[in-house]
Write a protein that holds these residues in place. Structure first.
Motif, PDB file in Angstrom:
ATOM      1  N   GLU A  37      36.415  36.829  44.420  1.00 17.54           N
ATOM      2  CA  GLU A  37      35.899  38.142  44.030  1.00 17.54           C
ATOM      3  C   GLU A  37      37.011  39.001  43.433  1.00 17.54           C
ATOM      4  OE1 GLU A  37      34.212  39.752  47.577  1.00 17.54           O
ATOM      5  OE2 GLU A  37      32.800  38.091  47.809  1.00 17.54           O
ATOM      6  N   GLN A  38      38.183  38.963  44.070  1.00 16.23           N
ATOM      7  CA  GLN A  38      39.289  39.770  43.567  1.00 16.23           C
ATOM      8  C   GLN A  38      39.801  39.237  42.232  1.00 16.23           C
ATOM      9  OE1 GLN A  38      40.011  42.639  45.218  1.00 16.23           O
ATOM     10  NE2 GLN A  38      41.054  43.087  43.288  1.00 16.23           N
ATOM     11  N   ASP A  39      39.824  37.909  42.075  1.00 15.47           N
ATOM     12  CA  ASP A  39      40.248  37.325  40.796  1.00 15.47           C
ATOM     13  C   ASP A  39      39.328  37.782  39.661  1.00 15.47           C
ATOM     14  OD1 ASP A  39      42.381  36.038  41.912  1.00 15.47           O
ATOM     15  OD2 ASP A  39      41.446  34.052  41.950  1.00 15.47           O
ATOM     16  N   LEU A  40      38.032  37.889  39.938  1.00 15.60           N
ATOM     17  CA  LEU A  40      37.113  38.356  38.907  1.00 15.60           C
ATOM     18  C   LEU A  40      37.314  39.848  38.643  1.00 15.60           C
ATOM     19  CD1 LEU A  40      34.821  37.559  37.010  1.00 15.60           C
ATOM     20  CD2 LEU A  40      33.192  38.163  38.808  1.00 15.60           C
ATOM     21  N   ARG A  41      37.495  40.624  39.676  1.00 16.18           N
ATOM     22  CA  ARG A  41      37.738  42.062  39.484  1.00 16.18           C
ATOM     23  C   ARG A  41      38.985  42.308  38.641  1.00 16.18           C
ATOM     24  NH1 ARG A  41      36.372  42.339  45.044  1.00 16.18           N
ATOM     25  NH2 ARG A  41      34.342  43.313  45.387  1.00 16.18           N
ATOM     26  N   ASP A  42      40.012  41.475  38.876  1.00 14.93           N
ATOM     27  CA  ASP A  42      41.278  41.665  38.169  1.00 14.93           C
ATOM     28  C   ASP A  42      41.320  40.909  36.841  1.00 14.93           C
ATOM     29  OD1 ASP A  42      42.081  43.185  40.312  1.00 14.93           O
ATOM     30  OD2 ASP A  42      43.211  41.572  41.275  1.00 14.93           O
ATOM     31  N   ASN A  43      40.163  40.340  36.433  1.00 16.86           N
ATOM     32  CA  ASN A  43      40.042  39.639  35.153  1.00 16.86           C
ATOM     33  C   ASN A  43      40.966  38.424  35.039  1.00 16.86           C
ATOM     34  OD1 ASN A  43      38.062  41.476  34.106  1.00 16.86           O
ATOM     35  ND2 ASN A  43      39.710  42.939  33.741  1.00 16.86           N
ATOM     36  N   ARG A  44      41.306  37.850  36.187  1.00 14.23           N
ATOM     37  CA  ARG A  44      42.023  36.575  36.147  1.00 14.23           C
ATOM     38  C   ARG A  44      41.074  35.420  35.884  1.00 14.23           C
ATOM     39  NH1 ARG A  44      44.998  39.292  40.268  1.00 14.23           N
ATOM     40  NH2 ARG A  44      43.618  38.481  41.899  1.00 14.23           N
ATOM     41  N   LEU A  54      32.697  33.899  37.265  1.00 20.33           N
ATOM     42  CA  LEU A  54      32.315  33.133  38.441  1.00 20.33           C
ATOM     43  C   LEU A  54      30.973  32.482  38.141  1.00 20.33           C
ATOM     44  CD1 LEU A  54      33.205  35.439  41.481  1.00 20.33           C
ATOM     45  CD2 LEU A  54      34.325  33.315  40.786  1.00 20.33           C
ATOM     46  N   VAL A  55      30.880  31.177  38.388  1.00 20.04           N
ATOM     47  CA  VAL A  55      29.612  30.470  38.254  1.00 20.04           C
ATOM     48  C   VAL A  55      29.016  30.426  39.652  1.00 20.04           C
ATOM     49  CG1 VAL A  55      28.447  28.412  37.426  1.00 20.04           C
ATOM     50  CG2 VAL A  55      30.622  29.117  36.396  1.00 20.04           C
ATOM     51  N   ALA A  56      27.959  31.205  39.865  1.00 19.43           N
ATOM     52  CA  ALA A  56      27.549  31.538  41.228  1.00 19.43           C
ATOM     53  C   ALA A  56      26.073  31.283  41.471  1.00 19.43           C
ATOM     54  CB  ALA A  56      27.848  33.012  41.509  1.00 19.43           C
ATOM     55  N   THR A  57      25.759  31.045  42.727  1.00 21.12           N
ATOM     56  CA  THR A  57      24.382  31.113  43.192  1.00 21.12           C
ATOM     57  C   THR A  57      24.118  32.547  43.649  1.00 21.12           C
ATOM     58  OG1 THR A  57      25.004  30.539  45.452  1.00 21.12           O
ATOM     59  CG2 THR A  57      24.485  28.706  43.952  1.00 21.12           C
ATOM     60  N   SER A  58      22.966  32.748  44.269  1.00 22.77           N
ATOM     61  CA  SER A  58      22.639  34.093  44.756  1.00 22.77           C
ATOM     62  C   SER A  58      23.557  34.529  45.884  1.00 22.77           C
ATOM     63  CB  SER A  58      21.182  34.148  45.227  1.00 22.77           C
ATOM     64  OG  SER A  58      20.946  33.192  46.245  1.00 22.77           O
ATOM     65  N   ALA A  59      24.452  33.640  46.352  1.00 22.48           N
ATOM     66  CA  ALA A  59      25.454  34.044  47.349  1.00 22.48           C
ATOM     67  C   ALA A  59      26.298  35.197  46.841  1.00 22.48           C
ATOM     68  CB  ALA A  59      26.342  32.849  47.714  1.00 22.48           C
ATOM     69  N   LEU A  60      26.463  35.299  45.513  1.00 23.60           N
ATOM     70  CA  LEU A  60      27.158  36.445  44.917  1.00 23.60           C
ATOM     71  C   LEU A  60      26.078  37.374  44.364  1.00 23.60           C
ATOM     72  CD1 LEU A  60      29.932  37.692  44.116  1.00 23.60           C
ATOM     73  CD2 LEU A  60      29.629  36.620  41.890  1.00 23.60           C
ATOM     74  N   GLY A  61      25.629  38.283  45.175  1.00 28.29           N
ATOM     75  CA  GLY A  61      24.539  39.153  44.749  1.00 28.29           C
ATOM     76  C   GLY A  61      24.779  40.554  45.220  1.00 28.29           C
ATOM     77  N   MET A  62      23.943  41.004  46.164  1.00 30.50           N
ATOM     78  CA  MET A  62      24.102  42.344  46.704  1.00 30.50           C
ATOM     79  C   MET A  62      25.523  42.506  47.226  1.00 30.50           C
ATOM     80  SD  MET A  62      20.532  42.737  48.813  1.00 30.50           S
ATOM     81  CE  MET A  62      20.831  41.250  49.752  1.00 30.50           C
ATOM     82  N   GLY A  63      26.176  43.548  46.822  1.00 29.12           N
ATOM     83  CA  GLY A  63      27.463  43.858  47.402  1.00 29.12           C
ATOM     84  C   GLY A  63      28.641  43.664  46.499  1.00 29.12           C
ATOM     85  N   PHE A  64      28.552  42.752  45.520  1.00 27.36           N
ATOM     86  CA  PHE A  64      29.715  42.593  44.656  1.00 27.36           C
ATOM     87  C   PHE A  64      29.727  43.720  43.634  1.00 27.36           C
ATOM     88  CE2 PHE A  64      31.797  41.089  40.795  1.00 27.36           C
ATOM     89  CZ  PHE A  64      33.057  40.834  41.320  1.00 27.36           C
TER      90      PHE A  64
END
Length: 728
Positions: A297-304, A308-318
């Motif tokens: 999550e932090q790598d994506l926020r910092d554009n590193r 992210l290729v994600a399922t619904s596990a990355l949903g509410m909250g990010f």
């Protein structure tokens, strides 16, 4: 100047709230959006129960953090936030700290901190406590913490409140416990519920829950249009075309973003393919470890990462305000769920690109997840009967050896029975309360019908000639819907639809690369003695399988789709499993293995890095696909110049289970159903190396485990399982 005390109080509230808001966002010019101050005033001054339905990015968290600051300044107790995901909790704690609000959490990952958190709460050093809805039914928390919090909290917040409703796309039974909590709150305790994804039906349901105890609920609803999002749909039926589009065009998309997939295997495969193509991406699924999730999550926020290729596990909250794009390889099962996921993008940017690439397999995946989440009466009755007859607490693991319900379904069923008052979680497991429980078939049919309608709406969205954003707003019963002027229907296709041939070849090569590992079982399920199976503990090395291989998982984008078509017509029906089928007649559509599938299996064998090459082949007997399995085994023998020793024998009679049952019952259904016949036994004598054990599908892996143990006992020095597909 205001002349009345009420007007003076309102002015004072606005001034104090504005100070708190500016401290929260770190800007001296920040001001409230429409509806935010109204919600804060209703909570702080009116002590009301408030439901806020506003688009993602509107600032719902600002409402409860500012209200928290004002309530704490008045001497009220800490705010309790019921939050559904650890990722959401992490973001909320970070936002609170930036505003000078002391926030802590009690969750399953920080049990070692519970004592310290409890001490801080007792000393009044906590402004915000975040808990999951599941935590409210933890016996220790429910008995030691919850009663005191209910009496002393200054504000109760229910985040992602659509989860309260079993009409909602993220129905979680534990959210229904909140109704019981509401009835224990003092009259003056304000309550805030927030969501961005609730249509009128869900709003009605949530309001009914929030109104427990006869309280009035103020609903504040704003327009749900997202001016920054540019929506589009690109229908590409072949999985290699969808992957090729990504390979060719991911780099052209603005900033960094999320590529959603419907299954874990699809997310992992796409991430691997994109990495091979040179992109900085990573998979993010339910299998991703908690610590790794935080890092990604932090790598994506910092554009590193580009994505992210994600399922619904990355949903509410990010939360990444400048997220530049959200793509979907496969459609979610409802426009409501889709709106929630695409809402991750463009929160603080003028433009974000949102593209849906639906696939023909989407409907099968929708049906599977819909059926898995619905309780069944026969299973509920079996659980209640088992708990009543035992008369003592039973863990979920212990229940698995008494009732034939798979673990994930059993856990959901216990939660439903718990919130309905029929069972209770205590130290040591679950007990029956003795309260009568009636299966509400009418209610569950309504839910099922609603989900089917929502699935059709998602298909309609894909095919719609009208504005995409307006369509989503209408699905959410937003009466402010109007043409957005940006989507592919309003402004024309904004995304490239040409796919370079080189990208197609690259994608096809990746998807047609067969081979996934089959990890051997290492432990027998607990409690097998209850089912008449004399095994326990670790599987002895002398009878254990070696690591095996399959061509693909049935959920894979490439070979998975082909194998689904091959196996679909002969898939066992409910009430039978492959070797335990009640009918000895082969399915009419059973046929020899197609040449291209046989070639793929050969490719798997060629790439297999085994310690020792197999020297012979044995088949698992099949009632449903005898031609398929036998031709696969004999064909491999001819191509690999390996002797085909034959198949194990099937034993008639014994228990019959159903596909998808739990591990203990799956093993019991297999146990005693095979034998090594005299001819096969003789052929195994003196075999100088590993035996290749061939079957069509690996699901629970108990068929392969038991068959392999029999072969080892009959003289095979090692057994290497090989199947066409893995049911996962």
């Amino acid at each position: 100047m205001p002349s009345s005390p009420a007007a003076l109080a309102a002015l004072d509230l606005r001034e104090r709230a504005t100070v708190a808001l500016r401290r929260l966002v770190g800007r001296d010019d920040a001001d409230f959006r429409d509806g935010q101050l109204e919600a804060i005033e209703a909570l702080v001054t009116g002590h009301r129960r408030v439901l806020v339905v506003q688009r993602t990015g509107w600032g719902k968290s600002a409402v409860y953090f500012v209200a928290t600051a004002l309530r704490r300044a008045e001497g009220a107790g800490p705010t309790v936030i019921v939050s559904p995901l650890l990722a959401l909790m992490r973001d909320q704690i970070g936002a609170a700290e930036r505003a000078g609000i002391r926030a802590v959490t009690l969750n399953s990952t920080n049990a070692d901190e519970w004592a310290a958190v409890s001490g801080a709460l007792a000393r009044g050093e906590v402004d915000v406590l975040l808990v999951s809805p599941e935590r409210m039914n933890n016996p220790r928390f429910r008995e030691e913490q919850l009663p005191g919090l209910a009496q002393t909290c200054g504000l109760l917040v229910v985040d992602e409140a659509h989860c309260i409703s079993d009409w909602g796309h993220d129905f979680r039974p534990d959210y229904r416990r909140i109704r019981d909590l509401l009835t224990t709150l003092p009259e003056e305790t304000p309550v805030l519920a927030t969501t961005a994804t609730a249509n009128a039906r869900v709003v009605t349901d949530v309001v009914e829950q929030l109104g427990a105890g006869g309280r009035d609920v103020l609903t504040l609803r704003g327009p749900l249009a997202r001016a920054s999002l540019r929506l589009g749909v690109l229908p590409l039926s072949a999985p290699e075309q969808r992957l090729a589009w990504l390979i060719a065009h991911l780099g052209d998309l603005p900033g960094s973003g999320i590529v959603y997939a419907l299954t874990v295997s699809a997310a992992e495969d796409v991430a691997a393919a994109l990495r091979e193509a040179g992109y900085e991406v990573a998979a993010y699924t339910g299998r991703t470890e908690p610590g790794e999730r935080i890092r990604l999550e932090q790598d994506l926020r910092d554009n590193r990462l580009k994505a992210l290729v994600a399922t619904s596990a990355l949903g509410m909250g990010f939360d990444k305000p400048d997220l530049g794009f959200v793509l979907h390889l496969g459609a979610p099962s409802s426009p409501v769920a889709y709106y929630q996921q695409v809402g991750r993008a463009g929160r603080a940017t003028e433009r974000a690109d949102v593209l849906l690439m639906p696939g023909p397999e989407d409907k099968d995946i929708w049906r599977y997840f819909a059926s898995a989440s619905m309780p069944r009466q026969d299973q509920a009755d079996a659980v209640l009967r088992a708990l009543a007859q035992t008369g003592r607490p039973l863990s979920t693991v212990a229940l698995e050896s008494i009732v034939d319900v798979r673990r994930t379904r059993l856990e959901l069923l216990l939660k439903v029975l718990d919130v309905d008052g029929a069972v209770q979680r205590v130290q040591g497991g679950w007990v029956a309360t003795g309260e009568p429980w009636i299966y509400d078939s009418e209610r569950y049919q309504r839910v099922s019908d609603a989900r089917q309608r929502e699935q059709q709406l998602m298909v309609d969205y894909e095919r719609s000639d009208g504005c995409r954003m307006a369509f989503l707003q209408q699905c959410l019963d937003d009466d402010t819907a109007q043409e957005c002027g940006r989507c592919d229907r309003c402004a024309g296709t904004w995304f490239p639809d040409a796919i370079p041939e080189a990208a197609v070849l690259t994608a096809r090569s990746r998807l047609e690369r067969p081979g996934v590992a089959l990890e051997p079982r290492v432990q027998w399920p607990p409690g097998m003695d209850r089912l008449g199976v004399p095994v326990k503990g670790r599987i002895a090395p002398s009878v254990a399988l070696s690591e095996g291989r399959a061509v693909a998982r049935l959920t894979d984008l490439g070979w998975g789709q082909r194998l689904r078509e091959l196996l679909r017509s002969t898939t066992p029906q409910p009430g039978s499993t492959s070797p335990e089928a009640s009918s000895a007649e082969p399915a009419a559509s059973d046929r020899p293995v197609p040449p291209e599938v046989l070639r793929a299996v050969v490719d798997v064998l060629r790439a297999w890095d085994w310690a020792e090459r197999p020297v012979a082949i044995v088949a698992v007997p099949s009632r449903h696909r005898p031609q398929l399995v036998t031709s696969l085994a004999t064909g491999l023998g001819e191509l690999g110049r390996l002797p085909y020793l034959g198949a194990l024998d099937l034993v008639e009679g014994g228990p019959v289970g159903e596909p998808g049952g739990n591990s203990a019952f799956r093993l019991a259904n297999i146990w005693g159903r095979f034998t090594v016949g005299a001819e096969l036994h003789q052929r195994l004598q003196g075999v100088p190396g590993p035996v290749l054990l061939v079957d069509d599908v690996a699901d629970s892996r108990w068929t392969l485990t038991v068959a392999g143990a029999l072969l080892r006992e009959a003289g095979a020095p090692a057994v290497l399982p090989l199947t066409l597909a893995v049911e996962a």
